[in-house]
Write a protein that holds these residues in place. Structure first.
Motif, PDB file in Angstrom:
ATOM      1  N   GLN A 200       0.677  -1.034   0.246  1.00  0.00           N
ATOM      2  CA  GLN A 200      -0.096  -0.041   0.065  1.00  0.00           C
ATOM      3  C   GLN A 200       1.319   0.594  -0.530  1.00  0.00           C
ATOM      4  N   SER A 203      -3.492   5.783   0.939  1.00  0.00           N
ATOM      5  CA  SER A 203      -4.824   5.154   0.963  1.00  0.00           C
ATOM      6  C   SER A 203      -5.566   6.786   1.517  1.00  0.00           C
ATOM      7  N   ASN A 205      -5.682   7.327   4.911  1.00  0.00           N
ATOM      8  CA  ASN A 205      -6.010   7.364   6.469  1.00  0.00           C
ATOM      9  C   ASN A 205      -5.039   8.103   6.643  1.00  0.00           C
ATOM     10  N   ASP A 208      -2.219   5.544   8.098  1.00  0.00           N
ATOM     11  CA  ASP A 208      -2.182   3.982   7.290  1.00  0.00           C
ATOM     12  C   ASP A 208      -0.569   4.622   6.788  1.00  0.00           C
ATOM     13  N   ASP A 209      -0.204   3.194   6.271  1.00  0.00           N
ATOM     14  CA  ASP A 209       0.789   2.768   5.563  1.00  0.00           C
ATOM     15  C   ASP A 209       0.659   3.910   4.081  1.00  0.00           C
ATOM     16  N   TRP A 212      -1.068   9.799   2.362  1.00  0.00           N
ATOM     17  CA  TRP A 212      -2.726   9.898   1.499  1.00  0.00           C
ATOM     18  C   TRP A 212      -3.413  10.904   1.399  1.00  0.00           C
ATOM     19  N   TRP A 218      -7.283   3.262  -2.230  1.00  0.00           N
ATOM     20  CA  TRP A 218      -6.277   2.615  -1.942  1.00  0.00           C
ATOM     21  C   TRP A 218      -5.533   3.209  -3.244  1.00  0.00           C
TER      22      TRP A 218
END
Length: 292
Positions: A200, A203, A205, A208-209, A212, A218
């Motif tokens: 990833q 995303s 978020n 997250d990884d 963003w 994603w």
């Protein structure tokens, strides 16, 4: 979503960026990048030639719009600048996928954007970025850069090297919020995490990884040995996936694809993917199919 709904739910024009005459004068290059676009009233036509899925589109590499400005060679998967194809305006909220090559020491002079999520993925060479938020950075292969243009930014992009070209993808995604505070970020990816699996890289978020953006999207990158099979699970119901083969070849849901081919699928819960060449590199972009 059937064909009728798919067409009807195409995005209405949002005026992705606006350039005044004074701002336009800041452009240093002879390129019509900042011309206002016509409103968008429909989406991609479904791939009626596909024997695999009605809910898919295929964009072969040699069918892309091509631009050669001398210092810049660009292949446009979707309509952009002087390339206009009404059947290739966007895939859901994925509006732009430009495959650019910029000659040594050349680049895009200062120009404006607003209300667009802009993702740059360098493939080869070094790209120097400067913007009106005060950011100065160089991005290289293995990095990913994101800008939320929001209320408006100015930026420039130049090949930092004087003896070799820079190659990179530039991707635009419609945001799910307009007029956000502009934002810039870049990260360096750990490529070991994408060997024979999808890593990833983007995303919705912040925790997250990857980077963003302001959208329920994603992105994943993967580097695969020949005959490696994997499965991608949709993150959000209703999203579609646009796969872009960076290198090598693959079969996605049985659809054979070669280098720089694009394949979009919607109304799915997941994708079965098989690499059919050594060192196959695939970019998956999961995006909403409509703008809510």
């Amino acid at each position: 979503m059937d064909r009728k709904d798919f067409l009807k739910k195409g995005l209405l024009g949002t005026g992705m960026f606006v350039a005044s005459a004074s701002l336009g004068n800041t452009m240093k290059n002879d390129i019509d990048e900042i011309e206002p676009l016509e409103p968008i009233g429909y989406n991609h036509l479904p791939n009626t030639d596909s024997k695999i899925k009605d809910n898919s589109v295929i964009h072969k590499a040699d069918s892309r719009g091509k631009a050669d400005h001398g210092w810049l060679e660009s292949n446009h998967t979707f309509s952009f600048a002087n390339y206009h194809n009404p059947e290739r305006m966007h895939f859901g909220v994925l509006r732009v996928l430009n495959d650019d090559k910029v000659e040594a020491g050349r680049g895009f002079g200062t120009h404006p954007h607003d209300n667009m999520e802009i993702i740059s993925i360098p493939l080869e060479g070094d790209l120097e970025h400067k913007d009106s938020m005060g950011n100065t950075a160089v991005i290289r292969s293995g990095d990913i850069q994101v800008m939320s243009a929001g209320t408006g930014i100015m930026h420039s992009e130049f090949n930092k090297n004087t003896d070799s070209p820079v190659k990179f993808l530039q991707i635009w995604v419609y945001p799910n919020r307009r007029n956000v505070t502009p934002r810039y970020d870049q990260i360096t990816l750990d490529k070991t995490k994408s060997q024979n699996k999808f890593q990833q890289i983007l995303s919705p978020n912040a925790d997250d990884d990857g980077v963003w953006i302001h959208q329920d999207a994603w992105f994943h990158l993967g580097n695969f040995d020949n005959n490696t099979e994997t499965h991608y699970q949709i993150r959000k119901k209703g999203n579609g996936v646009y796969a872009f083969i960076l290198k090598g070849s693959a079969e996605i849901e049985g659809q054979p694809l070669e280098t720089r081919d694009g394949f979009g699928v919607w109304d799915i819960t997941g994708l079965n993917i098989k690499a059919t060449a050594e060192e196959t590199e695939i970019l998956l972009m999961e995006v909403p199919m409509t703008l809510s």
